[in-house]
Design a protein around this motif. Structure first.
Motif, PDB file in Angstrom:
ATOM      1  N   GLU A  43      35.134  43.404  34.475  1.00  0.00           N
ATOM      2  CA  GLU A  43      36.427  43.287  35.146  1.00  0.00           C
ATOM      3  C   GLU A  43      37.392  44.380  34.720  1.00  0.00           C
ATOM      4  O   GLU A  43      38.405  44.609  35.373  1.00  0.00           O
ATOM      5  N   ARG A  44      37.075  45.081  33.625  1.00  0.00           N
ATOM      6  CA  ARG A  44      37.944  46.159  33.168  1.00  0.00           C
ATOM      7  C   ARG A  44      37.586  47.503  33.807  1.00  0.00           C
ATOM      8  O   ARG A  44      38.408  48.416  33.827  1.00  0.00           O
ATOM      9  N   ILE A  70      37.352  50.413  36.104  1.00  0.00           N
ATOM     10  CA  ILE A  70      38.243  50.740  37.215  1.00  0.00           C
ATOM     11  C   ILE A  70      37.469  50.950  38.514  1.00  0.00           C
ATOM     12  O   ILE A  70      38.006  50.719  39.604  1.00  0.00           O
ATOM     13  N   ARG A 124      37.079  47.494  39.784  1.00  0.00           N
ATOM     14  CA  ARG A 124      38.357  46.950  40.264  1.00  0.00           C
ATOM     15  C   ARG A 124      38.708  47.494  41.644  1.00  0.00           C
ATOM     16  O   ARG A 124      39.311  46.793  42.460  1.00  0.00           O
ATOM     17  N   ASN A 125      38.322  48.733  41.915  1.00  0.00           N
ATOM     18  CA  ASN A 125      38.612  49.324  43.220  1.00  0.00           C
ATOM     19  C   ASN A 125      37.492  50.296  43.584  1.00  0.00           C
ATOM     20  O   ASN A 125      37.192  51.225  42.824  1.00  0.00           O
ATOM     21  N   THR A 137      39.473  52.147  29.698  1.00  0.00           N
ATOM     22  CA  THR A 137      39.914  50.752  29.712  1.00  0.00           C
ATOM     23  C   THR A 137      39.100  49.852  28.801  1.00  0.00           C
ATOM     24  O   THR A 137      39.245  48.632  28.850  1.00  0.00           O
ATOM     25  N   ARG A 191      38.894  34.958  36.925  1.00  0.00           N
ATOM     26  CA  ARG A 191      39.306  36.311  37.262  1.00  0.00           C
ATOM     27  C   ARG A 191      39.699  36.360  38.730  1.00  0.00           C
ATOM     28  O   ARG A 191      38.912  36.730  39.597  1.00  0.00           O
ATOM     29  N   LEU A 228      45.576  42.040  40.168  1.00  0.00           N
ATOM     30  CA  LEU A 228      44.396  41.618  39.427  1.00  0.00           C
ATOM     31  C   LEU A 228      44.761  41.358  37.962  1.00  0.00           C
ATOM     32  O   LEU A 228      45.844  41.711  37.505  1.00  0.00           O
ATOM     33  N   HIS A 271      45.190  41.453  33.948  1.00  0.00           N
ATOM     34  CA  HIS A 271      45.610  42.546  33.072  1.00  0.00           C
ATOM     35  C   HIS A 271      45.114  42.307  31.650  1.00  0.00           C
ATOM     36  O   HIS A 271      44.840  41.174  31.258  1.00  0.00           O
ATOM     37  N   PHE A 327      46.243  47.060  41.284  1.00  0.00           N
ATOM     38  CA  PHE A 327      44.986  47.356  40.609  1.00  0.00           C
ATOM     39  C   PHE A 327      45.147  47.868  39.179  1.00  0.00           C
ATOM     40  O   PHE A 327      44.148  48.007  38.472  1.00  0.00           O
ATOM     41  N   PRO A 359      45.004  48.157  35.511  1.00  0.00           N
ATOM     42  CA  PRO A 359      44.302  47.228  34.618  1.00  0.00           C
ATOM     43  C   PRO A 359      45.125  46.706  33.450  1.00  0.00           C
ATOM     44  O   PRO A 359      44.794  45.673  32.886  1.00  0.00           O
TER      45      PRO A 359
END
Length: 397
Positions: free
Chosen positions: A24-25, A27, A30-31, A74, A249, A257, A259, A307, A309
């Motif tokens: 989930e971290r 990037i 995430r996108n 991240t 999540r 999303l 953090h 988005f 993080p």
């Protein structure tokens, strides 16, 4: 296989006793428009490679060097053996044994050495790409006089990407130390300092510990690690939160999303506070960035906040002000906002004004709320946004 599918497969494949992954971290997870491949670029063993427009993972090739964890902005990848705490404990032992002149060496340099340095004075890592800014700044916080990074000949080493990364980290850490008034040098060399040499070879100091066993023994001193000194106040200041379980999540109430701020970042700031007070007007580093937004180009979509993080970019919608708030102290220079901005209105700089760097100042960007204008490509979105507001952003992701 798409890049994001490849990354998800990679993150699952490299999970091991040596590495922990947090998808989930990432990037790129995430996108899908992100194009970060820093882990593959830094990999020293061919465990993660990108070739022929595809991501390839060979878990058996992983040597647990940790270069991918250092490169990941991240901390989607974290090294567990040794952990940051264990490595810090080993460095602290080296500081004591060398009376303030610790040294860290890679395996290539050790193999090239005619004599084995004293294990009690030296910290060994598979590759110096494992070293990050928080470790080097921590050396200064523990009042060492200097630190030496002994690196083998990178041009002849299969782990060359780690050596290049280490030099970036050393320069970044040196910049931060100078900005806080520290004159501690970070020296990169291929020669072992005299104070870590032991004529009788490994174990000659009489402790009966070989250099191969020394680093593994560090796990017994985890409780002495520097992370134990991190204050809750500083963690709260940076917005650190507990990891979000996979089942939860989800998109938050504000349409963003989840953090997080990794402990490595908190530890870095804690060390800087012990190094001294800022003496510079700005700081240039590899790991902390400042976002600039071109107000004329910005379309007020606030996807950067959706988005981000670490919540370095947050939505602002109160007291009649609509826009975003940016806190550089939480920015990791992942540059996801820069990459996904539909109007290319965002730039990320590695140079941060000192007050923003220390979290004493944030930057507010006031924006105009999107309004419906017929016959424009964004008309449908603007009309729905005016009607549904934040609920629209929640249903989109």
């Amino acid at each position: 296989m798409s890049l994001v599918d490849g990354l998800l497969a990679m993150l699952g494949a490299i999970e091991s006793d040596a590495l922990a992954v947090h998808d989930e971290r990432c990037i790129s997870v995430r996108n899908r428009n992100a194009d970060c491949l820093r882990c593959a670029e830094a990999c020293t063993s061919g465990a993660i490679t990108y070739r022929d427009n595809d991501l390839h993972v060979e878990p058996d090739n992983c040597i647990g060097c940790g270069s991918c964890a250092t490169a990941c902005p991240t901390c989607a990848i974290e090294i567990k053996k040794p952990s940051d705490e264990e490595l810090t404990a080993a460095v602290k032992r080296s500081i004591v044994a060398t009376k303030g002149h610790p040294a860290i060496a890679c395996e290539t340099a050790l193999r090239a050495a005619g004599e084995e340095p004293d294990a009690g004075r030296l910290v060994e890592v598979p590759c110096l790409g494992r070293v990050d800014e928080s470790l080097l700044v921590g050396v200064a916080a523990y009042k060492a006089f200097d630190v030496t990074l002994v690196c083998g000949a990178c041009e002849e080493c299969p782990h060359a990407p780690g050596g290049a990364l280490m030099r970036e980290v050393a320069a970044s850490a040196s910049n931060m130390l100078r900005a806080f008034g520290s004159t501690m040098p970070v020296t990169v060399t291929d020669a072992f300092p005299a104070h870590v040499q032991t004529p009788g070879g490994a174990g000659a100091a009489g402790d009966g510990v070989s250099r191969r066993d020394f680093l593994h023994a560090a796990k017994d001193t985890t409780k002495q690690a520097a992370s134990a000194a991190v204050s809750q106040e500083l963690a709260a200041h940076l917005g650190q939160q507990e990891p979000v379980p996979a089942a939860y999540r989800k998109v938050g109430q504000d349409g963003t999303l989840s953090h997080f701020v990794p402990s490595r970042r908190v530890r870095l700031y804690n060390y800087l506070q012990h190094v001294g007070q800022p003496v510079a007007d700005e700081v240039d580093s590899r790991v902390i960035g400042a976002v600039s937004i071109d107000a004329e180009a910005c379309s007020s979509c606030r996807m950067c906040a959706v988005f981000c993080p670490t919540a370095a970019i947050r939505k602002l919608d109160e007291d009649g002000v609509f826009g975003i708030v940016h806190r550089p102290s939480a920015c990791m220079q992942c540059r996801l906002c820069e990459r996904i901005c539909p109007e290319s209105a965002i730039t990320v700089s590695s140079t941060v004004p000192i007050k923003q760097f220390m979290g004493k100042e944030a930057v507010c960007y006031a924006m105009e709320k999107p309004v419906w204008k017929p016959n424009k490509p964004s008309s449908m979105y603007d009309k729905l946004h005016a009607t549904l507001g934040e609920d629209l952003e929640m249903c989109m992701f």
